[in-house]
Design a protein around this motif. Structure first.
Motif, PDB file in Angstrom:
ATOM      1  N   HIS A   1       0.826  -1.207   0.000  1.00 26.68           N
ATOM      2  CA  HIS A   1       0.000   0.000   0.000  1.00 26.68           C
ATOM      3  C   HIS A   1       0.861   1.259   0.000  1.00 26.68           C
ATOM      4  CE1 HIS A   1      -3.165  -2.881   1.030  1.00 26.68           C
ATOM      5  NE2 HIS A   1      -4.018  -1.962   0.651  1.00 26.68           N
ATOM      6  N   GLY A   2       2.025   1.190   0.634  1.00 26.65           N
ATOM      7  CA  GLY A   2       2.926   2.331   0.600  1.00 26.65           C
ATOM      8  C   GLY A   2       3.455   2.578  -0.801  1.00 26.65           C
TER       9      GLY A   2
ATOM     10  N   ILE B   1       2.273  11.425   2.030  1.00 28.44           N
ATOM     11  CA  ILE B   1       1.310  11.677   0.962  1.00 28.44           C
ATOM     12  C   ILE B   1      -0.072  11.133   1.308  1.00 28.44           C
ATOM     13  CG2 ILE B   1       0.742  11.137  -1.451  1.00 28.44           C
ATOM     14  CD1 ILE B   1       3.798  11.037  -1.973  1.00 28.44           C
ATOM     15  N   ALA B   2      -0.111   9.971   1.945  1.00 28.90           N
ATOM     16  CA  ALA B   2      -1.403   9.326   2.240  1.00 28.90           C
ATOM     17  C   ALA B   2      -1.462   8.891   3.700  1.00 28.90           C
ATOM     18  CB  ALA B   2      -1.618   8.134   1.317  1.00 28.90           C
ATOM     19  N   PRO B   3      -1.576   9.840   4.617  1.00 31.71           N
ATOM     20  CA  PRO B   3      -1.626   9.474   6.041  1.00 31.71           C
ATOM     21  C   PRO B   3      -2.842   8.618   6.399  1.00 31.71           C
ATOM     22  CG  PRO B   3      -2.187  11.793   5.716  1.00 31.71           C
ATOM     23  CD  PRO B   3      -1.661  11.292   4.415  1.00 31.71           C
ATOM     24  N   ASN B   4      -3.860   8.630   5.542  1.00 27.05           N
ATOM     25  CA  ASN B   4      -5.050   7.812   5.809  1.00 27.05           C
ATOM     26  C   ASN B   4      -4.769   6.319   5.673  1.00 27.05           C
ATOM     27  OD1 ASN B   4      -4.764   8.573   2.974  1.00 27.05           O
ATOM     28  ND2 ASN B   4      -6.619   7.357   2.635  1.00 27.05           N
ATOM     29  N   THR B   5      -3.661   5.967   5.025  1.00 25.82           N
ATOM     30  CA  THR B   5      -3.292   4.549   4.900  1.00 25.82           C
ATOM     31  C   THR B   5      -2.159   4.185   5.856  1.00 25.82           C
ATOM     32  OG1 THR B   5      -1.671   4.959   3.129  1.00 25.82           O
ATOM     33  CG2 THR B   5      -3.959   4.562   2.457  1.00 25.82           C
ATOM     34  N   LYS B   6      -1.912   5.025   6.835  1.00 24.45           N
ATOM     35  CA  LYS B   6      -0.784   4.821   7.745  1.00 24.45           C
ATOM     36  C   LYS B   6      -0.851   3.462   8.438  1.00 24.45           C
ATOM     37  CE  LYS B   6       1.474   6.834  11.821  1.00 24.45           C
ATOM     38  NZ  LYS B   6       1.482   7.984  12.777  1.00 24.45           N
ATOM     39  N   ARG B   7      -2.036   3.064   8.879  1.00 21.28           N
ATOM     40  CA  ARG B   7      -2.155   1.823   9.643  1.00 21.28           C
ATOM     41  C   ARG B   7      -1.722   0.617   8.816  1.00 21.28           C
ATOM     42  NH1 ARG B   7      -5.960  -2.192  10.503  1.00 21.28           N
ATOM     43  NH2 ARG B   7      -5.921  -3.113  12.605  1.00 21.28           N
TER      44      ARG B   7
END
Length: 248
Positions: free
Chosen positions: A82-83, A131-137
């Protein structure tokens, strides 16, 4: 034009890296390291292609299945799937600009790619989180899984003396660290008219991993939803895109 995988093609694309992984394990357990160790490179390349196709939702899977395959194929090459998806989609949207961290090595000298490339792979993880902190988990879970593999393989060696896991992790780590060379610099510097690219294009009809990615990289930039396995067909049926925007 329809560039969707048939059910049989989809099964082949999904199975390829895992079948190769099973073959590696069998060869390693048999002690045939001269075959097993190089095969890890092939496993990683096959995993890269699968991961790349899932980044673009090109395999015709459900959203949930696509996410699972993205995570698992990334794990085979010690990456957060995902990263990498975050930075890769940014690469497509802002190709080779200052806002394209993934494509940066394509603008460097080859010498700089050699010495700075491994650090760049780590930097991409930071950039993906930014760029996408919403996918951090999910990114952190996937990163933790790659480290957990190392711990597990060390434990396997400590308890049984088996090098099967450590050899895989070591070769996969080298593939991951050198990705700026073979996944960024080379594709953006080799024209489709280059004899090497032409050879790769011919081979791509029989062997999907990486040959198609190199041979049809410029085509992929214009038609990202075409599965890697069908790029050779797309090259003959779709209007040829200009290459200049994707090469240095």
């Amino acid at each position: 034009m329809d560039f969707q995988l048939t059910p049989t093609q989809r099964r082949v694309e999904l199975a390829r890296p895992w079948v190769l992984l099973g073959l590696y394990i069998a060869l390693a357990l048999a002690g045939w390291w001269w075959l097993a160790a190089p095969l890890v490179v092939v496993v990683c390349l096959a995993a890269f292609v699968q991961m790349h196709d899932t980044m673009h939702n090109a395999l015709g899977l459900s959203k949930a299945a696509n996410k699972r395959i993205l995570s698992l194929s990334g794990l085979l090459i010690l990456k957060s799937g995902h990263g990498l998806q975050v930075t890769h989609l940014r690469h497509h949207g802002r190709c080779l600009t200052e806002a394209d961290p993934e494509g940066a090595p394509a603008t460097w000298s080859f010498g700089r790619v050699l010495w700075q490339g491994p650090w760049h792979t780590l930097m991409l993880r930071r950039e993906a989180l930014r760029i996408a902190p919403n996918t951090k988990r999910i990114q952190l879970l996937e990163t933790g899984a790659t480290l957990a593999l190392l711990v597990g393989f060390v434990a396997l060696y400590w308890l049984t003396g088996s090098m099967v896991g450590l050899v895989y992790w070591g070769v996969a780590f080298l593939m991951s660290a050198t990705m700026p060379i073979w996944a960024s610099y080379v594709p953006h510097h080799v024209s489709s008219r280059n004899p090497v690219a032409r050879t790769a294009a011919a081979l791509a009809q029989a062997w999907t991993p990486i040959t198609a990615s190199f041979a049809f990289h410029h085509l992929h930039h214009h038609y990202p939803r075409v599965p890697t396995a069908l790029l050779y067909r797309a090259a003959t049926e779709l209007p040829p895109p200009p290459e200049e925007a994707h090469h240095h």
